[in-house]
Design a protein around this motif. Structure first.
Motif, PDB file in Angstrom:
ATOM      1  N   TYR A   6       1.086  -1.157  -0.303  1.00 47.43           N
ATOM      2  CA  TYR A   6       0.476  -0.096   0.006  1.00 47.43           C
ATOM      3  C   TYR A   6       0.761   1.239  -0.147  1.00 47.43           C
ATOM      4  O   TYR A   6       1.991   1.295   0.931  1.00 47.43           O
ATOM      5  CB  TYR A   6      -0.676   0.102   1.261  1.00 47.43           C
ATOM      6  CG  TYR A   6      -1.618  -1.204   1.179  1.00 47.43           C
ATOM      7  CD1 TYR A   6      -3.728  -0.544   0.608  1.00 47.43           C
ATOM      8  CD2 TYR A   6      -1.666  -2.481   1.575  1.00 47.43           C
ATOM      9  CE1 TYR A   6      -3.836  -2.103   0.534  1.00 47.43           C
ATOM     10  CE2 TYR A   6      -2.348  -3.359   1.933  1.00 47.43           C
ATOM     11  CZ  TYR A   6      -3.583  -3.226   1.495  1.00 47.43           C
ATOM     12  OH  TYR A   6      -4.686  -3.998   0.922  1.00 47.43           O
ATOM     13  N   ARG A  31      -1.160  -1.505  -4.746  1.00 44.88           N
ATOM     14  CA  ARG A  31      -2.534  -1.394  -3.652  1.00 44.88           C
ATOM     15  C   ARG A  31      -2.075  -0.087  -3.805  1.00 44.88           C
ATOM     16  O   ARG A  31      -1.948   0.602  -2.688  1.00 44.88           O
ATOM     17  CB  ARG A  31      -2.986  -1.573  -2.273  1.00 44.88           C
ATOM     18  CG  ARG A  31      -2.914  -3.061  -2.570  1.00 44.88           C
ATOM     19  CD  ARG A  31      -4.675  -3.572  -3.398  1.00 44.88           C
ATOM     20  NE  ARG A  31      -5.602  -3.265  -3.074  1.00 44.88           N
ATOM     21  CZ  ARG A  31      -7.176  -3.232  -3.675  1.00 44.88           C
ATOM     22  NH1 ARG A  31      -7.032  -3.691  -5.024  1.00 44.88           N
ATOM     23  NH2 ARG A  31      -8.199  -3.043  -3.133  1.00 44.88           N
ATOM     24  N   HIS A  37      -9.473   5.572  -5.964  1.00 42.84           N
ATOM     25  CA  HIS A  37      -9.699   4.581  -4.830  1.00 42.84           C
ATOM     26  C   HIS A  37      -9.976   4.174  -3.420  1.00 42.84           C
ATOM     27  O   HIS A  37      -9.188   4.055  -2.761  1.00 42.84           O
ATOM     28  CB  HIS A  37      -9.107   3.836  -5.240  1.00 42.84           C
ATOM     29  CG  HIS A  37      -8.547   3.851  -6.873  1.00 42.84           C
ATOM     30  ND1 HIS A  37      -9.466   2.351  -7.888  1.00 42.84           N
ATOM     31  CD2 HIS A  37      -8.006   4.014  -7.695  1.00 42.84           C
ATOM     32  CE1 HIS A  37      -9.758   2.817  -8.781  1.00 42.84           C
ATOM     33  NE2 HIS A  37      -8.478   3.476  -9.210  1.00 42.84           N
ATOM     34  N   PRO A  38     -10.920   4.803  -3.377  1.00 41.59           N
ATOM     35  CA  PRO A  38     -11.512   4.879  -1.740  1.00 41.59           C
ATOM     36  C   PRO A  38     -11.801   3.695  -0.717  1.00 41.59           C
ATOM     37  O   PRO A  38     -10.926   2.859   0.571  1.00 41.59           O
ATOM     38  CB  PRO A  38     -12.759   5.787  -1.738  1.00 41.59           C
ATOM     39  CG  PRO A  38     -13.583   5.601  -2.873  1.00 41.59           C
ATOM     40  CD  PRO A  38     -12.623   5.007  -3.647  1.00 41.59           C
ATOM     41  N   GLU A  39     -11.831   2.414  -1.938  1.00 41.20           N
ATOM     42  CA  GLU A  39     -12.385   1.278  -1.098  1.00 41.20           C
ATOM     43  C   GLU A  39      -9.908   0.494  -1.220  1.00 41.20           C
ATOM     44  O   GLU A  39     -10.340   0.069   0.219  1.00 41.20           O
ATOM     45  CB  GLU A  39     -12.570   0.523  -2.087  1.00 41.20           C
ATOM     46  CG  GLU A  39     -11.540  -0.063  -3.781  1.00 41.20           C
ATOM     47  CD  GLU A  39     -11.170   1.062  -4.743  1.00 41.20           C
ATOM     48  OE1 GLU A  39     -10.844   0.514  -5.715  1.00 41.20           O
ATOM     49  OE2 GLU A  39     -12.226   1.614  -4.226  1.00 41.20           O
ATOM     50  N   ILE A  40      -9.446   1.672  -1.890  1.00 45.14           N
ATOM     51  CA  ILE A  40      -8.120   1.073  -1.151  1.00 45.14           C
ATOM     52  C   ILE A  40      -7.179   0.841   0.265  1.00 45.14           C
ATOM     53  O   ILE A  40      -7.144   1.367   1.088  1.00 45.14           O
ATOM     54  CB  ILE A  40      -7.094   1.227  -1.869  1.00 45.14           C
ATOM     55  CG1 ILE A  40      -7.629   0.274  -3.219  1.00 45.14           C
ATOM     56  CG2 ILE A  40      -5.874   0.523  -1.952  1.00 45.14           C
ATOM     57  CD1 ILE A  40      -6.550   0.509  -4.881  1.00 45.14           C
ATOM     58  N   ALA A  42      -9.526   3.177   2.556  1.00 42.12           N
ATOM     59  CA  ALA A  42     -10.321   1.483   3.379  1.00 42.12           C
ATOM     60  C   ALA A  42      -9.652   0.890   4.171  1.00 42.12           C
ATOM     61  O   ALA A  42      -9.181   0.162   5.609  1.00 42.12           O
ATOM     62  CB  ALA A  42     -11.805   1.608   3.141  1.00 42.12           C
ATOM     63  N   GLU A  43      -9.003  -0.142   3.450  1.00 36.21           N
ATOM     64  CA  GLU A  43      -8.291  -1.569   3.446  1.00 36.21           C
ATOM     65  C   GLU A  43      -7.324  -1.149   3.895  1.00 36.21           C
ATOM     66  O   GLU A  43      -6.255  -1.543   5.230  1.00 36.21           O
ATOM     67  CB  GLU A  43      -7.653  -1.721   2.492  1.00 36.21           C
ATOM     68  CG  GLU A  43      -8.749  -2.640   1.562  1.00 36.21           C
ATOM     69  CD  GLU A  43      -8.237  -3.082  -0.289  1.00 36.21           C
ATOM     70  OE1 GLU A  43      -7.252  -3.643  -0.235  1.00 36.21           O
ATOM     71  OE2 GLU A  43      -9.162  -3.567  -0.891  1.00 36.21           O
ATOM     72  N   HIS A  44      -6.291   0.168   3.517  1.00 33.10           N
ATOM     73  CA  HIS A  44      -4.918   0.747   4.300  1.00 33.10           C
ATOM     74  C   HIS A  44      -4.681   1.048   5.465  1.00 33.10           C
ATOM     75  O   HIS A  44      -4.665   0.581   6.327  1.00 33.10           O
ATOM     76  CB  HIS A  44      -4.396   1.760   3.296  1.00 33.10           C
ATOM     77  CG  HIS A  44      -3.227   2.376   3.834  1.00 33.10           C
ATOM     78  ND1 HIS A  44      -3.316   3.572   4.072  1.00 33.10           N
ATOM     79  CD2 HIS A  44      -2.039   1.859   3.982  1.00 33.10           C
ATOM     80  CE1 HIS A  44      -1.740   4.580   4.450  1.00 33.10           C
ATOM     81  NE2 HIS A  44      -1.691   3.022   4.511  1.00 33.10           N
ATOM     82  N   LYS A  46      -7.725   0.341   7.817  1.00 32.83           N
ATOM     83  CA  LYS A  46      -7.912  -0.841   8.652  1.00 32.83           C
ATOM     84  C   LYS A  46      -6.129  -1.039   8.670  1.00 32.83           C
ATOM     85  O   LYS A  46      -6.640  -1.930  10.013  1.00 32.83           O
ATOM     86  CB  LYS A  46      -9.109  -1.618   7.712  1.00 32.83           C
ATOM     87  CG  LYS A  46      -9.013  -3.034   8.597  1.00 32.83           C
ATOM     88  CD  LYS A  46     -10.352  -3.671   7.984  1.00 32.83           C
ATOM     89  CE  LYS A  46     -10.845  -4.475   9.393  1.00 32.83           C
ATOM     90  NZ  LYS A  46     -11.782  -5.914   8.237  1.00 32.83           N
TER      91      LYS A  46
END
Length: 219
Positions: A6, A31, A37-40, A42-44, A46
């Motif tokens: 990330y 990533r 890419h807000p989903e990436i 969010a993963e980061h 977390k």
């Protein structure tokens, strides 16, 4: 794919890790963090609530901070290019130069960049002056330290060179490495010609408009 990195291609610390990955052709998924890419993101977040990068995810394991990520890769995904010597004394030398490039080249370089990002009425010229002085001292020390060496500690490319490449690359944009430091200038050129770093530089090229001081036409 097990490994996920990330970060962002234009980030100096992400480039440090990318060099290590590219040195050994280690498979990974990049990533890229961006508003698109807000989903990436969010993963980061977390994985690392402080939201700093780079962050490496290896299955259920999360590895933080660029130097530690490179060490982790060297231990768990070792390839033909070993980035940290097995000899403890040589490894200490590599880690010393790694910390030098992060703390005494990258840090003052970033201080100048961060000051340029501030609104004009909030900038602090003394910070820039101090950073320039620190970089000049760092260049001077390196000029003596690198005498007779191809890479940071000798003939083998390693962790310290992964740190040196983006550090000196961006530092020269901020405080050009003068002609009085020919050894440092030549070392920077060798780093730029290393395929792993050349790839990282080219992948970051589309983002040069992000550089607040204006990216030079060179490199």
């Amino acid at each position: 794919m097990s490994l996920k990195l990330y970060g962002h291609p234009f980030s100096s610390y992400c480039q440090k890790v990318l060099i290590a990955l590219y040195e050994n052709a280690t498979p990974f998924e990049f990533r890229v963090l961006s508003p698109d890419h807000p989903e990436i993101a969010a993963e980061h977040a977390k994985l690392w609530p402080l939201k700093r990068f780079p962050v490496l995810a290896d299955g259920d394991r999360t590895v933080l901070e660029a130097s530690l990520i490179v060490e982790y890769l060297d231990q768990r995904y070792a390839g033909s290019s070993r980035l940290i010597p097995e000899d403890r004394d040589a490894a200490l030398q590599v880690r010393t130069l790694d910390r030098f490039f992060d703390n005494y080249v990258m840090t003052p370089m970033q201080a100048v960049v961060f000051d340029a990002i501030r609104p004009a009425d909030q900038r602090r010229p003394y910070i820039v002056t101090e950073a320039f002085d620190q970089l000049d001292v760092a260049y001077g020390w390196l000029e003596g330290e690198l005498q007779g060496r191809k890479w940071a500690i000798g003939d083998d490319f390693g962790l310290a060179d992964c740190a040196a490449a983006p550090s000196l690359f961006y530092a020269d944009w901020v405080r050009p490495i003068g002609s009085e430091f020919p050894t440092v200038r030549a070392y920077r050129e060798r780093l730029l010609s290393r395929p792993s770093f050349a790839r990282a530089v080219n992948e970051a090229r589309p983002y040069r408009s992000f550089f607040p001081l204006g990216a030079p036409d060179c490199d």
